[in-house]
Design an enzyme around this catalytic site. Structure first.
Site, short mmCIF file in Angstrom:
data_model
loop_
_atom_site.label_atom_id
_atom_site.label_comp_id
_atom_site.label_asym_id
_atom_site.label_seq_id
_atom_site.Cartn_x
_atom_site.Cartn_y
_atom_site.Cartn_z
N GLU A 35 -6.27 -1.62 15.08
CA GLU A 35 -6.96 -2.51 14.16
C GLU A 35 -6.02 -3.63 13.71
O GLU A 35 -4.89 -3.39 13.30
CB GLU A 35 -7.42 -1.70 12.94
CG GLU A 35 -8.06 -2.57 11.88
CD GLU A 35 -8.32 -1.78 10.59
OE1 GLU A 35 -8.36 -0.54 10.65
OE2 GLU A 35 -8.46 -2.43 9.55
N SER A 42 -10.25 -6.57 9.71
CA SER A 42 -11.43 -5.86 9.26
C SER A 42 -12.28 -6.89 8.52
O SER A 42 -11.80 -7.48 7.55
CB SER A 42 -11.00 -4.73 8.33
OG SER A 42 -12.03 -3.81 8.16
N ARG A 57 1.05 -6.93 12.34
CA ARG A 57 0.46 -6.34 13.53
C ARG A 57 0.26 -7.39 14.62
O ARG A 57 0.27 -7.06 15.81
CB ARG A 57 -0.86 -5.64 13.20
CG ARG A 57 -0.63 -4.36 12.40
CD ARG A 57 -1.90 -3.57 12.18
NE ARG A 57 -1.61 -2.33 11.45
CZ ARG A 57 -2.51 -1.40 11.17
NH1 ARG A 57 -3.77 -1.55 11.56
NH2 ARG A 57 -2.16 -0.31 10.51
N ARG A 64 0.84 -1.20 0.00
CA ARG A 64 0.00 0.00 0.00
C ARG A 64 0.87 1.25 0.00
O ARG A 64 1.86 1.32 0.72
CB ARG A 64 -0.91 0.00 1.23
CG ARG A 64 -1.84 -1.20 1.23
CD ARG A 64 -2.87 -1.16 2.33
NE ARG A 64 -3.65 -2.39 2.28
CZ ARG A 64 -4.59 -2.72 3.17
NH1 ARG A 64 -4.86 -1.88 4.17
NH2 ARG A 64 -5.25 -3.84 3.05
#
Length: 426
Positions: free
Chosen positions: A348, A351, A390, A261
RNA sequence: GGAGAGAUGGCCGAGUCGGCUGAAGGCGCUCGCCUGCUAAGCGAGUGUGCGCUGUAAAGGCGCACCGAGGGUUCGAAUCCCUCUCUCUCCGCCA
């Protein structure tokens, strides 16, 4: 993409939706274009009908060896008009399509109304934050002092927002990937897939990243290829253009891929550590379902993602994204936020979304019910299970010890040669 | 990278010298008949999108679609061009 007729017939509803999502889009222009499109269409179809009738006559005359030059001459003008009108129609349709591709999905009725992330309600919580007898450190401090994370050298060889993993750090990342995939394939019923890490623009159109979010993507120079921002793109497009049998549904896929990204517009945010990288690993779950079961399947998929953190014994909460925070293609989204004691915050880590038929319409993914000839669009659902980098951050921060080492959660030890903790290399 | 072959409906597979081909034939599927059950057999049906009209549900009429885009023509699945993909052979390569 919403159905053209749905937009036409539920204009006020779509307008209201755009407001709830805080989107500005010229729907009036769309309505005008749609009206114009239909009026030209009627005109040109009438002409084509005349041409078809005349064609039959000409064919018959020729068969009977009679002269058809009058008819042929007359059709010359008609054909010319058709050509002009067809071009006009094409231009208008192009514009209509462009607008339609920019209209976000309709949120599900259970998606809470709200303006931004502050309005996302918490729907559940699991576990407790660990208690420390010392000040827990952020993962970049723990990781760098253990010699398992190296941001400096990564910046030198590539640039900012890249990381180099060393030794047990690299092994931990790899262990997490295997652990997650094994859970999903062996316990949750998913089929493992390993897709291409580059996709063409058509696939990105299908899942909704294009045309609107071009700037978030890395594109290869001289090719219509992009680095995937998430496995959702190649995996959802596995069945693009296909008609599935009802009894193969739901289809459940799990894929490990790196994700790329550009993080355009996030300058200054999360500049330290692994949280926001240009490249990160992720295990993704994707489902293709019948419309009537998609919300049940979303709940199950969320539980599948939660199960990873539960096995690892890490505290988290789940929030429901409100209309103002909901992604472009989604009707409903749950975010799993993991507890990071080193930063004293939730972040987060997954998702999970139901896209209903929004992606299926764009990517043309249909299914046929038993005994029916008509096809219907499937519903697509996907969620991270989980973001690997993460998760590694969460393991490091939650399992850090006072002496600077990091304990390995029992569930991961079989994947790490039964290592119980990561210590500083001698 | 070089040479050749191909791309038709859910699937397989025909399409003659351009003119009732939405597209033969087969498979699959659906309904009906037959049958104690299954299999087999017989009969009928079975693409999508859009527009107009319209129904309680439906239906009717029209237009488009034979890999994608463009061209020739009164008319293209059929002829021409470009592109994409697949397959075979050669080269190269982990």
């Amino acid at each position: 993409m919403l159905d053209l007729k749905f937009v036409r017939d539920h204009f006020d509803q779509v307008y209201g939706m755009l407001k709830n999502r805080r989107q500005n889009l010229d729907l009036k222009l769309f309505a005008d274009l749609d009206e114009k499109r239909r009026s030209i269409l009627r005109e040109v179809e009438e002409l084509k009908h005349r041409r078809n009738v005349a064609s039959d006559e000409i064919s018959q005359l020729k068969k009977d060896k009679k002269d058809a030059s009058t008819q042929i001459e007359a059709m010359r003008d008609v054909s010319q008009s058709i050509k002009v009108l067809d071009q006009e129609l094409l231009d208008i349709e192009q514009k209509c399509k462009e607008i339609l591709l920019l209209i976000p999905n309709m949120p599900h009725e259970s998606t809470p109304l709200g303006a931004d992330e502050k309005d996302n309600p918490e729907v559940k919580k699991w576990g407790e934050p660990p208690k420390f007898q010392f000040d827990p450190k952020p993962h970049w401090e723990v990781g760098e002092s253990l010699g398992i994370l190296d941001f400096e050298r990564a910046a030198r060889m590539t640039g900012a927002r890249f990381a180099l993993y060393w030794g047990q750090g690299a092994a931990l990342e790899r262990a997490l990937i295997s652990f997650m995939l094994d859970m999903h394939t062996r316990r949750h019923g998913y089929t493992e897939v390993l897709p291409p890490f580059m996709v063409n623009s058509g696939s990105l159109m299908g899942t909704g990243q294009l045309p609107k979010f071009q700037s978030d993507l890395f594109k290869l120079e001289g090719w219509d290829y992009y680095l995937i921002p998430t496995a959702e793109v190649p995996v959802t497009n596995i069945h693009a253009g296909e008609v599935l049998d009802e009894d193969e549904l739901p289809k459940l896929y799990a894929a490990y891929t790196p994700c790329f990204r550009s993080e355009a517009g996030s300058y200054g945010k999360d500049t330290r550590g692994l949280i926001r990288q240009h490249q990160f690993n992720k295990v993704e779950m994707v489902k293709f379902t019948q419309p009537e079961t998609s919300y049940d399947e979303l709940e199950k998929l969320l539980l599948n993602a939660e199960a990873i953190l539960q096995e690892l014994g890490i505290h988290y909460r789940v929030i429901s994204l409100c209309t103002g925070d909901l992604g472009f293609s989604a009707s409903k989204t749950y975010d799993i936020e993991v507890w990071l004691p080193g930063q004293n915050t939730y972040r987060e880590i997954s998702s999970c979304s139901n896209f209903e038929d929004f992606q299926a319409r764009r990517a043309n993914i249909r299914f046929r019910r038993k005994g029916q000839s008509k096809t219907e669009l499937v519903h697509t659902i996907n969620g991270s299970g989980l973001a690997v980098g993460r998760t590694l951050v969460a393991v490091i921060e939650n399992y850090q010890q006072e002496d600077g080492s990091v304990a390995i959660p029992p569930a991961l030890r079989p994947y790490m040669g039964n290592t119980e903790k990561i210590e500083k290399r001698a």
